[in-house]
Write an enzyme that holds these catalytic residues in place. Structure first.
Site, PDB file in Angstrom:
ATOM      1  CG  ASN A  12      -1.666   1.241   1.469  1.00  0.00           C
ATOM      2  OD1 ASN A  12      -1.741   2.082   0.563  1.00  0.00           O
ATOM      3  ND2 ASN A  12      -2.237   1.393   2.644  1.00  0.00           N
ATOM      4  CE  LYS A  14      -0.010   3.226   4.685  1.00  0.00           C
ATOM      5  NZ  LYS A  14       0.144   3.306   6.134  1.00  0.00           N
ATOM      6  CG  HIS A  95      -5.630   1.908   5.187  1.00  0.00           C
ATOM      7  ND1 HIS A  95      -5.216   2.862   6.078  1.00  0.00           N
ATOM      8  CD2 HIS A  95      -4.615   1.017   5.079  1.00  0.00           C
ATOM      9  CE1 HIS A  95      -3.984   2.566   6.483  1.00  0.00           C
ATOM     10  NE2 HIS A  95      -3.598   1.448   5.886  1.00  0.00           N
ATOM     11  CD  GLU A  97      -2.622   5.492   6.756  1.00  0.00           C
ATOM     12  OE1 GLU A  97      -2.568   5.531   5.513  1.00  0.00           O
ATOM     13  OE2 GLU A  97      -1.702   5.017   7.453  1.00  0.00           O
ATOM     14  CD  GLU A 165      -3.284  -2.494   7.387  1.00  0.00           C
ATOM     15  OE1 GLU A 165      -2.179  -2.723   6.891  1.00  0.00           O
ATOM     16  OE2 GLU A 165      -3.930  -1.453   7.164  1.00  0.00           O
ATOM     17  N   GLY A 171       2.858   2.232  10.666  1.00  0.00           N
ATOM     18  CA  GLY A 171       3.846   3.294  10.514  1.00  0.00           C
ATOM     19  C   GLY A 171       4.590   3.657  11.784  1.00  0.00           C
ATOM     20  CB  SER A 210       5.438  -1.890  11.940  1.00  0.00           C
ATOM     21  OG  SER A 210       5.046  -0.550  12.218  1.00  0.00           O
TER      22      SER A 210
END
Ligand code: PGA
Length: 247
Positions: A12, A14, A95, A97, A165, A171, A210
């Site tokens: 991904n 992003k 996701h 985010e 996730e 991250g 991660s």
């Protein structure tokens, strides 16, 4: 391994990458074959560029989101149908985010997933708890409830992938205890079987958060981990390939 399906290693990107990053795609295409299925999801404008390059290669290209509608007055949005037409094989929906930045609800994620399946795409649905939810002992119930609200009805559940996730692991360099990953994947798989019956066992459950070359092998050895959704470490072909060869 879910019903003998190969592991899925999905990148991904992003809001990263540009036309010059085609060199990373070339490096992945030219690398020796691996057993795992490979997918890279760049930002929208790069989807057709990368898909054209990866055509007839084992690397699939996907997108990071889609709109639930097929077309219409939705400024700035992109339909699953268009993505499919431009060579995308898959789309990520829900996701964390997007759930956070755009206030996406489970219901919206479910409609996006339906649109993706309807357009002929494979769909990766993301779920996962925040740090506060884990500390409160609610990780399992949060993931179960996100799943319940986000899963579309379909007679082809094998075209769905679920990515677990934990938001706090994305991250940050933090990774859950392997026993926690195992517990979450087992619970997600149980929920998928409850929802789709035997066919639910065909759904791959990825771990994301991660994942790096240094920890990939131990994560892939965890029972119930059918691959990975990788952010930062998917931007460089060498790291992505190192993770893929650990699968
Ligand atoms: P990360 O991102 O690998 O950079 O933690 C994972 C993701 O958000 O899918």
């Amino acid at each position: 391994m879910t019903q003998n399906r190969p592991k899925l290693i999905a990148g991904n990107w992003k809001m990263n990458g540009n036309r010059a990053a085609l060199s990373e795609i070339d490096a992945i295409i030219e690398a020796p074959a691996v057993e795992a299925e490979l997918l890279i999801c760049p930002p929208f404008p790069l989807v057709p560029i990368f898909a054209d390059r990866a055509i007839a290669s084992p690397l699939a290209i996907g997108a990071q989101d889609c709109h639930p509608a097929e077309s219409g007055a939705h400024t700035g949005d992109v339909s699953a149908t268009l993505l499919r037409g431009l060579g995308a094989r898959a789309v990520i929906v829900g996701h964390s985010e997007r759930r956070a930045d755009h206030g996406e609800s489970d219901e919206l994620v479910r409609r996006k997933a339906e649109a993706g399946l309807g357009a002929g795409l494979e769909v990766i649905i993301c779920v996962g708890e925040t740090q506060i939810e884990r500390e409160a002992g609610n990780a399992l119930s949060v993931a179960r409830s996100q799943l319940e609200g986000s899963l579309p009805d379909t007679d082809q559940p094998q075209r769905i992938t679920v990515a677990y996730e934990p938001v706090w692991a994305i991250g940050t360099g933090l990774v859950p205890q392997l026993s926690d990953i195992e517990e979450m994947h087992a619970a997600i798989k149980a929920a998928l079987k409850e929802r789709f019956g035997e066919a639910g066992e065909m759904i791959r459950v990825l771990y994301g958060g991660s994942v790096k070359p240094a920890n990939a092998a131990e994560i892939f050895a965890v029972s119930g981990v059918d691959g990975a959704l990788i952010g930062g470490a998917s931007l460089k072909a060498v790291d992505f390939l190192a993770i893929a060869s650990a699968a």
